[in-house]
Design an enzyme around this catalytic site. Structure first.
Site, PDB file in Angstrom:
ATOM      1  N   ASN A   1     -17.065   9.466  -4.376  1.00 23.63           N
ATOM      2  CA  ASN A   1     -17.648   8.444  -5.236  1.00 23.63           C
ATOM      3  C   ASN A   1     -17.214   8.663  -6.683  1.00 23.63           C
ATOM      4  O   ASN A   1     -16.647   9.705  -7.011  1.00 23.63           O
ATOM      5  CB  ASN A   1     -19.178   8.495  -5.116  1.00 23.63           C
ATOM      6  CG  ASN A   1     -19.836   7.150  -5.408  1.00 23.63           C
ATOM      7  OD1 ASN A   1     -19.231   6.241  -5.973  1.00 23.63           O
ATOM      8  ND2 ASN A   1     -21.099   7.024  -5.027  1.00 23.63           N
ATOM      9  N   PHE A   2     -17.475   7.677  -7.513  1.00 18.84           N
ATOM     10  CA  PHE A   2     -17.257   7.757  -8.964  1.00 18.84           C
ATOM     11  C   PHE A   2     -15.800   7.978  -9.350  1.00 18.84           C
ATOM     12  O   PHE A   2     -15.519   8.644 -10.342  1.00 18.84           O
ATOM     13  CB  PHE A   2     -18.181   8.822  -9.589  1.00 18.84           C
ATOM     14  CG  PHE A   2     -19.626   8.639  -9.237  1.00 18.84           C
ATOM     15  CD1 PHE A   2     -20.286   7.463  -9.589  1.00 18.84           C
ATOM     16  CD2 PHE A   2     -20.337   9.606  -8.520  1.00 18.84           C
ATOM     17  CE1 PHE A   2     -21.631   7.263  -9.258  1.00 18.84           C
ATOM     18  CE2 PHE A   2     -21.670   9.418  -8.185  1.00 18.84           C
ATOM     19  CZ  PHE A   2     -22.323   8.245  -8.554  1.00 18.84           C
ATOM     20  N   LEU A   3     -14.894   7.425  -8.552  1.00 18.45           N
ATOM     21  CA  LEU A   3     -13.483   7.428  -8.935  1.00 18.45           C
ATOM     22  C   LEU A   3     -13.323   6.507 -10.140  1.00 18.45           C
ATOM     23  O   LEU A   3     -13.683   5.332 -10.085  1.00 18.45           O
ATOM     24  CB  LEU A   3     -12.619   6.917  -7.772  1.00 18.45           C
ATOM     25  CG  LEU A   3     -11.165   6.534  -8.100  1.00 18.45           C
ATOM     26  CD1 LEU A   3     -10.382   7.744  -8.604  1.00 18.45           C
ATOM     27  CD2 LEU A   3     -10.486   5.934  -6.875  1.00 18.45           C
TER      28      LEU A   3
ATOM     29  N   TYR B   1       0.818  -1.208   0.000  1.00 24.17           N
ATOM     30  CA  TYR B   1       0.000   0.000   0.000  1.00 24.17           C
ATOM     31  C   TYR B   1       0.857   1.265   0.000  1.00 24.17           C
ATOM     32  O   TYR B   1       0.765   2.099   0.894  1.00 24.17           O
ATOM     33  CB  TYR B   1      -0.982  -0.005   1.180  1.00 24.17           C
ATOM     34  CG  TYR B   1      -1.996  -1.118   1.080  1.00 24.17           C
ATOM     35  CD1 TYR B   1      -3.077  -1.017   0.212  1.00 24.17           C
ATOM     36  CD2 TYR B   1      -1.863  -2.281   1.833  1.00 24.17           C
ATOM     37  CE1 TYR B   1      -4.007  -2.055   0.097  1.00 24.17           C
ATOM     38  CE2 TYR B   1      -2.781  -3.316   1.722  1.00 24.17           C
ATOM     39  CZ  TYR B   1      -3.857  -3.192   0.858  1.00 24.17           C
ATOM     40  OH  TYR B   1      -4.762  -4.204   0.744  1.00 24.17           O
TER      41      TYR B   1
ATOM     42  N   LEU C   1     -24.336   5.416  -3.054  1.00 25.10           N
ATOM     43  CA  LEU C   1     -24.881   5.172  -4.387  1.00 25.10           C
ATOM     44  C   LEU C   1     -23.867   4.528  -5.331  1.00 25.10           C
ATOM     45  O   LEU C   1     -22.704   4.881  -5.308  1.00 25.10           O
ATOM     46  CB  LEU C   1     -25.337   6.510  -4.981  1.00 25.10           C
ATOM     47  CG  LEU C   1     -26.349   7.256  -4.121  1.00 25.10           C
ATOM     48  CD1 LEU C   1     -26.628   8.622  -4.711  1.00 25.10           C
ATOM     49  CD2 LEU C   1     -27.634   6.464  -3.992  1.00 25.10           C
TER      50      LEU C   1
ATOM     51  N   THR D   1     -16.797   3.996  -0.097  1.00 26.72           N
ATOM     52  CA  THR D   1     -16.941   2.544  -0.138  1.00 26.72           C
ATOM     53  C   THR D   1     -16.206   2.026  -1.354  1.00 26.72           C
ATOM     54  O   THR D   1     -16.059   2.736  -2.351  1.00 26.72           O
ATOM     55  CB  THR D   1     -18.423   2.111  -0.236  1.00 26.72           C
ATOM     56  OG1 THR D   1     -19.032   2.788  -1.332  1.00 26.72           O
ATOM     57  CG2 THR D   1     -19.179   2.404   1.032  1.00 26.72           C
TER      58      THR D   1
END
Ligand code: MYA
Ligand code: MIM
Length: 451
Positions: A165-167, A34, A451, A201
């Site tokens: 979100n939406f990476l 990582y 979402l 997430t």
């Protein structure tokens, strides 16, 4: 990694002729170093924590750099104006072709433009939190990441946060370390607004999930699901038996069930707040936010509708329950007969059924809530069918494990890990047991839906 673990792994690798897939998730995690994530303020894998709270609270907005992070030379940053039709189209195309797929690359999420208008423009949204990367020479959009503001409550503590979100990085530009740059740049832009925590997430395991939930699926149009490879005929069963098993009533059963309207907002929000207080990871909504999330885009044509919200009004005109689900189709990749799968996802819900009990886990409270939720969500599935959806999905979060089995939601092959950025917290139950089966006893303390 300590010496002992290293030796164990070397032994294992020898036994398996170097086949990493035979290692457990824990063993694989130990091997990755990582390189990016270990530089970030996130909980380490085996970190024991004494109390909950921010990891680094030393910085002020003025300490944060003013210039965007350097980007690979052929590319440039591009703040996306999602109100602009062409720019919205660019985001739609990038994600439609390059966003999340299932394990076997049979399906890919097909977020619609209407969905983005709803998901990316809640109260408090900012243009500069829709971050794109374009090819300098052609202007083609090749990467994206977004943030929206949310009021998080973690075990009763308010944490001003964003949701990330939406990476997405174009398939042809993968593994070039562009994702860490996108993450650092969105962090910089969020920090400039004096926000230091985030919720996100992912399917991948990163340091460190605060919770993990499993996807569960309730087939609606079983024949189509079978044709596209979403579900198989179980051994010893016939297709006809499966169709019969999943047959649904045409009409809903709950007395007083109707679509939520503007006039219901105050009462429904009050009920929702009472219900949510049981969970340890909660999104708090004000009136304006609640209206957006549950009635947003109420003006769009029925076949493109994104969010479906229903209330139950009793004989005295009181709202006793509500539930909601959103529409997020899968593109079906390489199938001659079908190109899309209609999918409904359970979103937020609340009920007054168990509110009168002191202990949510008492036998009476559990039985009462289980009965009520089972009939409510049964109706949600029927409404999803009426809206032409092929399958209804839910996670093992919230109180969902109370109804999953009875309503014939089968366990999926997907899991969702929940993460907090710059915040340490004790683990939160995700509604699954050690063996990944539904945990009907402990249920889940995850109250947020992403979402
Ligand atoms: S989850 C959905 C993510 N999107 C997809 O899965 C779509 C398909 N895949 C792709 O587009 C790419 O594979 C992505 C990675 C873009 C995912 N979350 O550039 P790389 C780490 C976080 O060489 P690529 C969602 O949208 C990976 O461990 N990190 O890799 C929530 C490695 O780091 P390290 C991830 O494959 C996103 C590094 O990136 C993820 O070309 C939340 C490799 O980079 C992932 N899903 O691109 C983001 N996948 O070396 C965090 C890989 O350390 C937000 N990686 O192992 C944090 C909070 C920020 C705001 C803070 C405000 C205060
Ligand atoms: C979406 N929200 C999202 N993100 C963040 C917040 C980003 C991605 C998060 C992680 C992620 C990755 C991939 C998926 C979801 C979430 C897609 C995926 O893999 N979905 C699984 C799925 O649909 C979830 O289980 N699986 C289906 C399944 O299990 C299809 C599998 C095809 C083969 N791989 N079907 C079985 C249904 C069957 C169960 C038994 C009863 C009958 C029905």
């Amino acid at each position: 990694m300590d010496q002992k673990k290293l030796e164990d792994l070397l032994k294992l690798l020898q036994v398996n002729q170097g086949d990493l897939s035979k290692l457990t998730e824990q063993q694989r995690k130990d091997m990755k170093d990582y390189k990016f994530w270990k530089t970030q303020p996130v909980q380490k894998f085996d970190e024991t924590i004494d109390n909950e709270g921010p990891i680094d609270s030393s910085k002020k907005p003025e300490d944060v750099r003013d210039e965007p992070y350097p980007m690979l030379s052929e590319f440039e940053w591009s703040t996306i104006d999602i109100n602009d039709v062409q720019e919205m189209e660019d985001v739609f195309v990038l994600l439609n072709e390059n966003y999340v797929e299932d394990k076997d690359a049979t399906f890919r999420f097909n977020y619609t433009k209407e969905f983005f208008q709803w998901a990316l423009k809640p109260p408090g949204w900012r243009h500069d939190w829709n971050v794109g990367v374009r090819v300098k020479a052609t202007g083609k959009l090749v990467a994206f990441i977004s943030a929206i503001p949310i009021h998080l409550t973690v075990r009763g503590k308010d944490v001003a946060s964003v949701e990330i979100n939406f990476l997405c990085v174009h398939k042809q530009l993968r593994s070039k370390r562009m994702a860490p740059v996108l993450i650092k740049e969105i962090t910089r832009r969020v920090n400039k607004q004096n926000i230091w925590q985030a919720l996100y997430t992912a399917g991948v395991v990163l340091p460190s999930p605060v919770s993990t939930c499993r996807y569960a699926h309730r087939p609606i149009n079983w024949t189509k699901l079978q044709e596209v490879g979403f579900s198989d005929v179980p051994m010893g069963k016939t297709a006809a038996e499966m169709v019969a098993l999943y047959t649904l009533p045409k009409e809903t059963k709950t007395q007083g069930l109707r679509p939520m309207e503007l006039k219901d907002i105050d009462e429904t929000l009050a009920l929702f707040e009472k219900y949510e207080s049981r969970f340890e990871l909660v999104q708090a909504f004000n009136k304006e936010e609640f209206t957006h999330w549950f009635l947003g885009g109420d003006d769009i044509p029925a076949d493109k509708k994104v969010i479906f919200t229903y209330v139950v009004e009793n004989d005295e005109g009181k709202i006793t329950d509500f539930f909601s689900f959103y529409s997020l189709p899968f593109s079906v990749l390489e199938n001659a007969a079908h190109s899309e799968l209609g999918i409904g996802y359970l979103f937020y819900y609340a009920s007054d059924a168990d509110l009168k009990f002191e202990d949510r886990f008492s036998e009476d409270a559990t039985k009462t809530l289980k009965t009520r939720l089972t009939s409510l969500i049964s109706d949600a599935v029927i409404l999803a069918k009426q809206a032409n959806m092929d399958v209804f999905n839910a996670l093992t979060s919230q109180d969902n494990t109370l109804f999953l089995d009875d309503l014939k939601f089968g366990p999926g092959d997907g899991f969702l890990n929940f993460y907090l950025f710059n915040y340490k917290a004790f683990p939160i139950s995700g509604g699954i047991k050690e063996d990944k089966s539904y945990d009907t006893e402990k249920r889940s303390n995850v109250g947020v839906v992403m979402l």
